[in-house]
Design a protein around this motif. Sequence first.
Motif, PDB file in Angstrom:
ATOM      1  N   UNK A 171      -1.315  84.995  49.937  1.00  0.00           N
ATOM      2  CA  UNK A 171      -0.020  83.860  50.260  1.00  0.00           C
ATOM      3  C   UNK A 171       0.872  83.865  49.148  1.00  0.00           C
ATOM      4  N   UNK A 172       0.388  84.247  47.985  1.00  0.00           N
ATOM      5  CA  UNK A 172       1.484  83.968  46.882  1.00  0.00           C
ATOM      6  C   UNK A 172       2.383  85.569  47.230  1.00  0.00           C
ATOM      7  N   UNK A 173       1.833  86.421  47.501  1.00  0.00           N
ATOM      8  CA  UNK A 173       2.846  87.514  47.933  1.00  0.00           C
ATOM      9  C   UNK A 173       3.713  87.139  49.086  1.00  0.00           C
ATOM     10  N   UNK A 174       3.374  86.513  50.050  1.00  0.00           N
ATOM     11  CA  UNK A 174       4.253  86.123  51.113  1.00  0.00           C
ATOM     12  C   UNK A 174       5.189  85.057  50.670  1.00  0.00           C
ATOM     13  N   UNK A 175       4.816  84.104  49.617  1.00  0.00           N
ATOM     14  CA  UNK A 175       5.532  83.355  49.246  1.00  0.00           C
ATOM     15  C   UNK A 175       6.792  83.819  48.411  1.00  0.00           C
ATOM     16  N   UNK A 176       6.547  84.863  47.613  1.00  0.00           N
ATOM     17  CA  UNK A 176       7.651  85.461  47.119  1.00  0.00           C
ATOM     18  C   UNK A 176       8.552  86.217  47.964  1.00  0.00           C
ATOM     19  N   UNK A 177       7.835  86.880  48.991  1.00  0.00           N
ATOM     20  CA  UNK A 177       8.732  87.382  50.180  1.00  0.00           C
ATOM     21  C   UNK A 177       9.702  86.586  50.822  1.00  0.00           C
ATOM     22  N   UNK A 178       9.323  85.376  51.043  1.00  0.00           N
ATOM     23  CA  UNK A 178      10.198  84.208  51.528  1.00  0.00           C
ATOM     24  C   UNK A 178      11.287  83.619  50.749  1.00  0.00           C
ATOM     25  N   UNK A 179      11.189  83.863  49.513  1.00  0.00           N
ATOM     26  CA  UNK A 179      12.310  83.433  48.446  1.00  0.00           C
ATOM     27  C   UNK A 179      12.962  84.832  47.914  1.00  0.00           C
ATOM     28  N   UNK A 180      12.591  86.032  48.621  1.00  0.00           N
ATOM     29  CA  UNK A 180      13.294  87.238  48.481  1.00  0.00           C
ATOM     30  C   UNK A 180      13.263  87.819  47.049  1.00  0.00           C
ATOM     31  N   UNK A 181      11.984  87.320  46.402  1.00  0.00           N
ATOM     32  CA  UNK A 181      11.559  87.837  44.930  1.00  0.00           C
ATOM     33  C   UNK A 181      10.676  89.122  45.306  1.00  0.00           C
TER      34      UNK A 181
END
Length: 248
Positions: A171-181
């Motif tokens: 979910x950390x990875x998915x969070x970074x995906x959503x903020x385009x990092x």
Amino acid sequence: MKVHSIPSACYRNKAPRMLVAVMFLLGLLGCATTEDTMKLARNISATDTELIQYRKDTDQRLGALSKEDEAMRKQLVNLSSALDDQNDKIKMILGKLDELEHRQRESGKTGAVQGPPQSTPPVAVSKEYEAAYKDAFDAFQKKSYDESIQKFSAFIEANPGTPLVPNALYWIGQSYMNIKNYEKAILSFQELVDKYPKNPRVPRGLLAQAEAFNAINDKKSSITILKKVIELFPKSEEATMAERRLRN
């Protein structure tokens, strides 16, 4: 050589420049009769009319194609929006599965949902542990992605070696995906793969990692990872999705 004069009526009819030039040349050569000249004028005039009509027809076709293109663009936007909604729903379902896995693990009923064996040993967990994970995931569902990253990171630091740490990394990875990092997303998913290679989140994490590489235009790495999903998890839903992405 006698030079015939060009009839002034041709000028009154405003013939095209090409007509005037041809008539003048024929007049200089002395081989054009008035009848020949008028016949040539009619042919050129007819050709000019055909060109004008062709231009109108072409403009109409281009206009129709432009409208079709606009309609296609709208369809693509609607499809993209629908896919985004579907991805959000999938993420919510995965979050619910996280909670279900945890509760079943607590009650000893892990066989049906847990999937492949976890690489971490079972440990005793507390209510604070469950509440901390749920709090982090609630932040993700509310689209507070920076907060979600912070809380999941704190959860991992406070609860190393516990069963939900792989899920937290995902979910950390998915969070970074959503903020385009995408760079940090790639690192988070890689940590999941390296530390917990048998965790059921790994194939989904690899798919997301391939998407992140594609977003930063590293097509080669993206393709390599999609092939890896197919090779390591050939009968999984993620393998089917990887094959579809490779075809596209």
